[in-house]
Design an enzyme around this catalytic site. Sequence first.
Site, PDB file in Angstrom:
ATOM      1  N   MET A   1       0.821  -1.204   0.000  1.00  0.00           N
ATOM      2  CA  MET A   1       0.000   0.000   0.000  1.00  0.00           C
ATOM      3  C   MET A   1       0.865   1.269   0.000  1.00  0.00           C
ATOM      4  O   MET A   1       2.078   1.214   0.157  1.00  0.00           O
ATOM      5  CB  MET A   1      -0.917   0.001   1.219  1.00  0.00           C
ATOM      6  CG  MET A   1      -1.959  -1.107   1.200  1.00  0.00           C
ATOM      7  SD  MET A   1      -3.000  -1.133   2.683  1.00  0.00           S
ATOM      8  CE  MET A   1      -3.884   0.424   2.529  1.00  0.00           C
ATOM      9  N   HIS A   2       0.200   2.393  -0.213  1.00  0.00           N
ATOM     10  CA  HIS A   2       0.718   3.749   0.044  1.00  0.00           C
ATOM     11  C   HIS A   2       1.719   4.282  -0.983  1.00  0.00           C
ATOM     12  O   HIS A   2       2.073   5.459  -0.935  1.00  0.00           O
ATOM     13  CB  HIS A   2       1.371   3.844   1.437  1.00  0.00           C
ATOM     14  CG  HIS A   2       0.565   3.279   2.552  1.00  0.00           C
ATOM     15  ND1 HIS A   2      -0.703   3.702   2.850  1.00  0.00           N
ATOM     16  CD2 HIS A   2       0.856   2.303   3.461  1.00  0.00           C
ATOM     17  CE1 HIS A   2      -1.167   3.018   3.884  1.00  0.00           C
ATOM     18  NE2 HIS A   2      -0.238   2.159   4.268  1.00  0.00           N
TER      19      HIS A   2
ATOM     20  N   ASP B   1      -2.623  -4.964   0.460  1.00  0.00           N
ATOM     21  CA  ASP B   1      -2.104  -6.252   0.942  1.00  0.00           C
ATOM     22  C   ASP B   1      -2.799  -6.766   2.192  1.00  0.00           C
ATOM     23  O   ASP B   1      -3.135  -7.959   2.283  1.00  0.00           O
ATOM     24  CB  ASP B   1      -0.589  -6.200   1.128  1.00  0.00           C
ATOM     25  CG  ASP B   1      -0.092  -5.026   1.970  1.00  0.00           C
ATOM     26  OD1 ASP B   1      -0.929  -4.277   2.539  1.00  0.00           O
ATOM     27  OD2 ASP B   1       1.135  -4.838   2.055  1.00  0.00           O
TER      28      ASP B   1
END
Length: 482
Positions: free
Chosen positions: A79-80, A235
């Site tokens: 992520m991110h 995830d």
Amino acid sequence: MFIGLDLGTSGIRALLVAEDGAPLLAADAALSAAHPHPGWSEQDPADWTAAAAAALRELAAKAPEAIARLKGIGLSGQMHGATLLDEAGAVLRPCLLWNDTRSHAQAARLDALPAFRALSGNIVFPGFTAPKVLWVAEHEPGIFARTAKVLLPKDYLSYWLTGRMVSDMSDSAGTAWLDVGKRAWSPELLQHSGMRDDQMPELLEGTGLVGPLRGDLAAELGLPDGVQVVAGGGDNAASACGVGTLAEGDGFVSLGTSGVLLAAREGFAPRPESAVHTFCHAIPDTWYQMGVILAATDSLNWLARITGAPPAELTGELGPLAAPGALRFLPYLSGERTPHNDSAVRGAFTGLDIGADRADLTRAVLEGVSFALRDNLEALKSTGARLDRVLAIGGGTRSRYWVELLATVLGLPVDMPQQGEFGAALGAARLAICGLTGAAPHHVMTRPPVAETIAPRADLTAAYDAAYGDFAAAYPALKAMP
């Protein structure tokens, strides 16, 4: 047949799954990250597509008859990350990853604006997408000026596969641009970040259909025509789909490099001051919350490194679980996320005695990590989350001592799954199955078979509760030290 394609930080995993959910075959391809300056962590998206292509070709070569019946691909990923594209869809710079901390000043500025916690439901951490793009705006203005779209890592793979720029709710919840309760981009948060709505991808639920695989790419990868791509999830949300964590009361604990305690939620109930993450789940009308500690097995690996003994040897010396001793370990080797949100604090032993031996140190490290996860449980409870029991995953669960200790410290039964595949790649494949067959998530996303349930030791609960109280009181004292 379906494929779950999981883009991790250290590699890509492609998992071939039958329509009944049975995993058949996996292929992996390694990735590495660049760290050009302290606190920076980057990857070239071209490396993602090359690794994904290699993994998919390997599946096609190993199981051609099964691949000929391939119906869909679901995605999951780290992520991110901030992947910046120009008007033509070309990558402008390496992706700034989830563990890139250069944007701490930008994150603090955004977090100081009340709208971010109110609408996103979360503290703005330096690893989130919004502060990293703001860093680019301030330090690489030429690149920012050319940015037409920002994609998360797995969504760049989706774009490569289909030519369409979309994201799912669970991954987008980690950008700090999403109104997580409404499951929509927030014009206010975008404006505060100097961003526009047209720079965001279209939003889908995790079971949403992105579109067909590009014909030229299908031929290049050895995949049949007409394969559909499903949006998938970040995830942790995909992992929750892989282990059947969908409803209130469901949860899992992960003893990996970092530690995660995750609870599914049927409503949006943020409490950002607790440093609990509150994100959309990858299935509709569902959310999840999780606490994160930064050094779980990392703490044991650190002790193994300085003692010269492998982790399994260290834990093998402990014997049966007994009452805690006076030695305490605070596992803040890399700072801490939940509940302290403190990147500067560092770890410590307290109560170290001249008679302490290696086993005492090991015992204290395992207790310290378990107490930190109890901190996470208390933070989750403060939001109204309920956990009836947890499924244990991750490398640390190979130590039965540690799992029994964790059950006792958390006061929850801990289910140990049978050996098998139940990670994010399986969750991504399950999202594809639901998206393309119309099957209900709770019919497809079942819990793995449980090999054993480890109950809390009732005879030791009071002693560990008292020791946890001592542990919790140590953080303010440690923080006060110069």
